[in-house]
Enzyme design. Structure first.
Site, PDB file in Angstrom:
ATOM      1  N   THR A   1       0.830  -1.211   0.000  1.00 34.69           N
ATOM      2  CA  THR A   1       0.000   0.000   0.000  1.00 34.69           C
ATOM      3  C   THR A   1       0.856   1.249   0.000  1.00 34.69           C
ATOM      4  OG1 THR A   1      -1.655  -1.155   1.278  1.00 34.69           O
ATOM      5  CG2 THR A   1      -1.657   1.248   1.454  1.00 34.69           C
TER       6      THR A   1
ATOM      7  N   ARG B   1     -13.443  -8.488   0.920  1.00 34.45           N
ATOM      8  CA  ARG B   1     -12.484  -8.216   2.004  1.00 34.45           C
ATOM      9  C   ARG B   1     -12.003  -6.754   1.952  1.00 34.45           C
ATOM     10  NH1 ARG B   1      -6.990  -6.282   2.580  1.00 34.45           N
ATOM     11  NH2 ARG B   1      -6.158  -7.112   4.513  1.00 34.45           N
ATOM     12  N   VAL B   2     -12.028  -6.110   3.092  1.00 34.62           N
ATOM     13  CA  VAL B   2     -11.499  -4.750   3.209  1.00 34.62           C
ATOM     14  C   VAL B   2     -10.457  -4.767   4.310  1.00 34.62           C
ATOM     15  CG1 VAL B   2     -12.054  -2.369   3.834  1.00 34.62           C
ATOM     16  CG2 VAL B   2     -13.628  -3.665   2.394  1.00 34.62           C
ATOM     17  N   GLY B   3      -9.318  -4.157   4.053  1.00 34.37           N
ATOM     18  CA  GLY B   3      -8.240  -4.145   5.046  1.00 34.37           C
ATOM     19  C   GLY B   3      -8.207  -2.861   5.852  1.00 34.37           C
TER      20      GLY B   3
ATOM     21  N   GLY C   1      -3.275  -6.047   6.881  1.00 37.60           N
ATOM     22  CA  GLY C   1      -4.301  -5.130   7.346  1.00 37.60           C
ATOM     23  C   GLY C   1      -5.070  -5.614   8.565  1.00 37.60           C
TER      24      GLY C   1
ATOM     25  N   GLY D   1       1.103  -3.457   5.191  1.00 37.92           N
ATOM     26  CA  GLY D   1       1.303  -4.807   5.704  1.00 37.92           C
ATOM     27  C   GLY D   1      -0.027  -5.484   5.944  1.00 37.92           C
TER      28      GLY D   1
HETATM   29  N1  ASP Z   1      -2.513  -3.041   4.396  1.00 42.89           N
HETATM   30  C1  ASP Z   1      -3.031  -3.467   3.131  1.00 42.89           C
HETATM   31  C2  ASP Z   1      -4.238  -4.333   3.346  1.00 42.89           C
HETATM   32  O1  ASP Z   1      -4.240  -5.146   4.252  1.00 42.89           O
HETATM   33  C3  ASP Z   1      -2.060  -4.208   2.313  1.00 42.89           C
HETATM   34  C4  ASP Z   1      -0.671  -3.653   2.305  1.00 42.89           C
HETATM   35  O2  ASP Z   1      -0.365  -2.651   2.843  1.00 42.89           O
HETATM   36  O3  ASP Z   1       0.181  -4.252   1.731  1.00 42.89           O
HETATM   37  O4  ASP Z   1      -5.149  -4.265   2.564  1.00 42.89           O
END
Ligand code: ASP
Length: 295
Positions: free
Chosen positions: A154, A182-184, A208, A206
């Site tokens: 992200t 799915r939502v992070g 989520g 990372g």
């Molecule tokens: N944090 C994001 C999510 O879980 C993914 C990422 O940052 O790599 O959707």
């Protein structure tokens, strides 16, 4: 607002050099922290080679690219969108939710209809490359949302403008081959991003699910409010996850932060995470300290 002009600062997650440079240049020309952060992250939203943000992002396990984003401004106002298909610039769309609706977050079809109404251009987000990678993935359909940084990158960005005001933006396609719907953490204010113009801001990348459990970005800003440096606050937020989850070796969590004095910091679980920092016209890549010393 201060009458004294400040040296602008932009920081962002990972090595998104061009995005950070774009934000830095915009800030230097006097753009507001919020608009500079949105312009900065748009570079990656529009970069079809980036498979974790915007157009070209990896799809969910049904083959649909769904995007999440949020923004927060120096007055404490914020906007977010989740699970949006067919629109690339979801950070800019989040700002529209903030400015043109009485709400903070719109999701799915409602967000898409709102985007159309606001004149955002509809686009096909699944590129030939990500369609091919998805086809390959379907052969095993193995779902391992672990530390592989290519599966989740992200862009979270924090900007301080020449007035010393702080704002941020966060935008992602989420975990590759995630479950439908799915939502992070990324569009969740306090988890993927939080700013408080009196204190500073923080952004996350990372896994989520772990970041949401500790409301990591909000935590970092509150720790800074109580006197911690951005670096120590990022470390403490990562340590909360490590103390609570014995499986912490299986995923990455990484934070960046900036305080009102313009000090910055970052911390993560696994090696490999870097932060970009634009200060005094210089755009630098800063490797982050990490909890685990060797893979
Ligand atoms: N944090 C994001 C999510 O879980 C993914 C990422 O940052 O790599 O959707």
């Amino acid at each position: 607002m201060n009458s004294k002009k400040r040296e602008p600062i932009a920081i962002c997650t990972w090595a998104f050099e061009k995005a950070n440079a774009a934000a830095g240049a915009a800030l230097s020309q006097g753009m507001s922290a919020l608009d500079a952060a949105i312009a900065g992250v748009a570079v990656e939203e529009e970069n079809i080679k980036n498979t974790t943000v915007g157009k070209g992002g990896a799809p969910d396990r049904e083959g649909n690219v769904t995007l999440d984003a949020c923004v927060m401004d120096p007055t404490g106002n914020c906007g977010a969108v989740a699970c949006v298909e067919g629109y690339t610039n979801v950070a800019a769309l989040s700002k529209k939710v903030m400015t043109d609706t009485p709400h903070v977050m719109l999701a799915g079809q409602g967000a898409e209809e709102f985007a159309a109404k606001k004149g955002f251009t509809r686009d096909r987000l699944l590129t030939d490359d990500s369609a091919a990678a998805y086809k390959e993935w379907l052969k095993t359909s193995e779902y391992k949302p672990i530390i592989n940084i290519e599966n989740h990158d992200t862009i979270g960005m924090l900007c301080m403008d020449i007035n010393g005001d702080i704002a941020g933006a966060c935008t992602t396609s989420g975990l590759s081959y995630k479950m439908k719907g799915r939502v992070g953490d990324s569009p969740i204010i306090g988890a993927g991003l939080f700013t408080d113009n009196e204190v500073g801001g923080a952004a996350a990348t990372g896994m989520g699910e772990e970041i949401m459990k500790s409301v990591g970005s909000f935590l970092i800003v509150e720790l800074m409010r109580n006197g911690m440096s951005p670096q120590d606050a990022c470390k403490e937020a990562v340590m909360r996850t490590i103390r609570k989850n014995p499986d912490y070796k299986d995923f990455q969590v990484a934070y960046i932060a900036m305080n009102k004095r313009g000090e910055t910091g970052s911390y993560c679980i696994h090696p490999g995470f870097t932060m970009m920092e634009y200060k005094q016209g210089d755009n630098r890549r800063i490797p982050s300290n990490h909890y685990i010393s060797k893979e």
